[in-house]
Design an enzyme around this catalytic site. Structure first.
Site, mmCIF file in Angstrom:
data_model
loop_
_atom_site.group_PDB
_atom_site.id
_atom_site.type_symbol
_atom_site.label_atom_id
_atom_site.label_comp_id
_atom_site.label_asym_id
_atom_site.label_seq_id
_atom_site.Cartn_x
_atom_site.Cartn_y
_atom_site.Cartn_z
ATOM 1 N N ASP A 159 89.218 19.774 16.370
ATOM 2 C CA ASP A 159 90.569 18.367 17.395
ATOM 3 C C ASP A 159 91.535 18.449 16.245
ATOM 4 O O ASP A 159 91.704 18.512 14.911
ATOM 5 C CB ASP A 159 89.890 17.499 17.116
ATOM 6 C CG ASP A 159 90.888 16.165 17.822
ATOM 7 O OD1 ASP A 159 90.669 15.985 18.879
ATOM 8 O OD2 ASP A 159 91.790 14.848 16.362
ATOM 9 N N GLU A 203 92.143 22.542 19.676
ATOM 10 C CA GLU A 203 92.491 21.917 20.692
ATOM 11 C C GLU A 203 93.753 21.613 19.270
ATOM 12 O O GLU A 203 94.056 21.564 18.335
ATOM 13 C CB GLU A 203 91.725 20.601 20.499
ATOM 14 C CG GLU A 203 93.024 19.946 21.225
ATOM 15 C CD GLU A 203 93.428 18.038 20.886
ATOM 16 O OE1 GLU A 203 93.342 17.419 21.916
ATOM 17 O OE2 GLU A 203 92.730 18.080 19.549
#
Length: 556
Positions: free
Chosen positions: A306, A376
């Site tokens: 993330d 990401e």
């Protein structure tokens, strides 16, 4: 009498002329050969001629090894034999070279993450098994048959770590524990085992950039514990105006918050309840690596990393350049007001990700147990930065970075615009790498709401027919739409800062059936953590199954 002598002579000569003839005992038939002195003389002459002829060596059945070797040494037999030998050697080498070439140039067998779409599950909204209005791990386990129906093999589950839920699990209080809202560690282990029994793979969210301000590390750091003192990014600041520089949070306003216990400001690129870890501290790097090992030892099949571009920030803490140089500094309140030269994609980021990739590769040696890694990073027009997450030709990084460019489809739904977005990725992707496509997730509006109901099927078809791995978001397979919520119903922290930025509309409960709460929860009231969309009676999984069954019946 003379006729008989002549006939005997012919027989004898014929026998002597036959090169295959040899008297085993070395003696002739004396009674026939010694009838007269003339006959004896003729016989010796014929034997002498036969002996002379025998030295020419001709093959015959049963000849001894010495004769065979002498016979085979003749040039007319040796040359063809050598030609056949070297021809056989050359053919063998050619076959070996061809085999090596075919193996070298042939593409590898596809791994599990290349053979199936990745299906994102937002656990709060997927299936509630205990009637509290919030989805949980047991609820996911109850619906594993849905993945089999869709022929899904890879399931990415958004965070379920222990958390105060200020950002719905992205503010982690304990990386090694399951939040009670979602269940227990035993629930997780049972879910993972059942998924593996069904041939499914589980991808976890890994959140390296920050923790919750309730994490034990942060509490020890604010107390200046010698080991944890530099686990976070601290700097001196004024308590009345805590702005060491002009850095702005993703959620708006300053990235710095003054801590009264420590008497300094700490950095948070997201909520103030999400302090940034200091990855320039080797102890922090080791802590996060150990957490990766913890979950890999549990048996998880991969990680979605993330917000990786935020992991490192410049140590000098200088002001970032303004997009509009004439804008007053006190008016800089949004991330879009600055060029993030010092807070994203810093030197050393990719070294850290490659280290984690190498750690995961250590778990990938068992056949069929490859550990997958996806990153990401929203880099927008700087596509070259996104491509760096593939790694280099010599050093591997992520299997692919998420491709968010199809999220720009709402700007223009024409075929030429779609072609442009597809070409943007394929033209910039490093040679030999694997593409991927995303058209929706927990941070972006649903397809049906952003592009329109008319495009749901064609975009799902596009997603499944483009080369590479598609990633789909729960509910997109049935055409779920965003919900409308009032200000009092807003749960998302981004929405509380700016109602128009709320991500709640695309996080509504999954619509399983036309029953109360769309089959999402057994709760007998309408009390779910977000409202169910009003169209759930006609848009749900049961309807999808009925349509599929009817289509199958018609085909047969």
């Amino acid at each position: 009498m003379s006729f008989k002598k002549h006939e005997a002579h012919i027989d004898l000569v014929t026998c002597i002329d036959n090169p295959a003839f040899k008297d085993v005992d070395g003696e002739g038939d004396g009674s026939a050969a010694k009838t007269s002195d003339d006959d004896h003389a003729g016989e010796e002459k014929q034997e002498s001629a036969a002996a002379e002829e025998y030295t020419q060596i001709k093959p015959y059945a049963g000849m001894p090894k010495e004769v065979l070797l002498l016979y085979s040494s003749q040039a007319r037999y040796r040359v063809p034999r050598e030609i056949l030998f070297w021809l056989t050697v050359a053919c063998t080498l050619a076959i070996v070279a061809l085999t090596i070439t075919v193996i070298a140039v042939s593409p590898r067998c596809l791994s599990w993450w290349q053979l199936s779409p990745v299906y994102q599950v937002y656990p709060r909204s997927f299936k509630d098994s205990d009637g509290d209005g919030v989805g949980d791990l047991k609820g996911i386990q109850e619906q594993l048959a849905h993945f089999e129906f869709l022929n899904i093999k890879s399931v990415w589950i958004s965070p379920f770590y222990r958390s105060p839920m200020r950002d719905f699990g992205y503010d982690v209080e304990d990386f090694r524990a399951i939040d009670p809202l979602f269940g227990t560690m035993r629930d997780f282990e049972e879910l993972l085992a059942e998924m593996h029994n069904k041939g499914l793979k589980l991808i976890m969210d890994f959140i390296p950039n920050h923790t919750s301000d309730r994490h034990r590390w942060f509490n020890m750091s604010r107390m200046r514990d010698p080991h944890y003192e530099d686990y976070y990014v601290w700097t001196d600041c004024n308590a009345t105006a805590p702005r060491p520089n002009n850095w702005v949070s993703v959620f708006g306003n300053s990235s710095w918050t003054f801590d009264e216990v420590r008497g300094q400001c700490y950095l948070h690129q997201f909520l103030k309840e999400q302090p940034d870890l200091n990855f320039r501290n080797p102890h922090v790097r080791q802590e996060m690596t150990d957490i990766i090992h913890f979950w890999l030892d549990k048996g998880v099949d991969g990680f979605r990393m993330d917000a990786v571009k935020h992991i490192l920030e410049a140590a000098h803490l200088r002001d970032e350049p303004q997009v509009d140089p004439n804008k007053p500094p006190e008016m800089i309140t949004s991330e879009w007001d600055l060029h993030h030269d010092y807070t994203t994609s810093q030197l050393g980021l990719h070294d850290l990700l490659r280290h984690w990739r190498a750690e995961m590769d250590g778990y990938s040696r068992e056949p069929g147990r490859y550990r997958f890694m996806v990153t990401e990073s929203y880099d927008y027009h700087e596509v070259e930065k996104t491509m760096m997450y593939y790694g280099t030709p010599l050093v591997k990084e992520s299997d692919f970075p998420f491709n968010f460019y199809l999220l720009d489809l709402p700007q223009n739904s024409s075929g030429l615009w779609v072609q442009h977005l597809v070409h943007l990725w394929m033209a910039n992707m490093p040679k030999g790498r694997w593409p991927n496509w995303v058209v929706g997730n927990h941070d972006r509006p649903r397809i049906a709401s952003s592009v329109g109901q008319a495009y749901i099927r064609v975009l799902n078809m596009l997603l499944l027919t483009l080369p590479g791995t598609p990633t789909t978001y729960y509910g997109e397979e049935i055409g779920m739409e965003n919900i409308n919520i009032t200000d009092s119903q807003i749960q998302d922290p981004a929405g509380k800062h700016n109602a128009s930025a709320s991500r709640d509309p695309q996080r509504s409960p999954m619509q399983w059936s036309g029953d109360m709460n769309a089959g999402f929860s057994s709760n007998k009231t309408n009390s779910t953590w977000l409202p169910v969309h009003s169209d759930y009676r006609r848009v749900n999984v049961e309807v999808l199954h009925l349509i599929y069954s009817y289509s199958t019946f018609i085909e047969h």
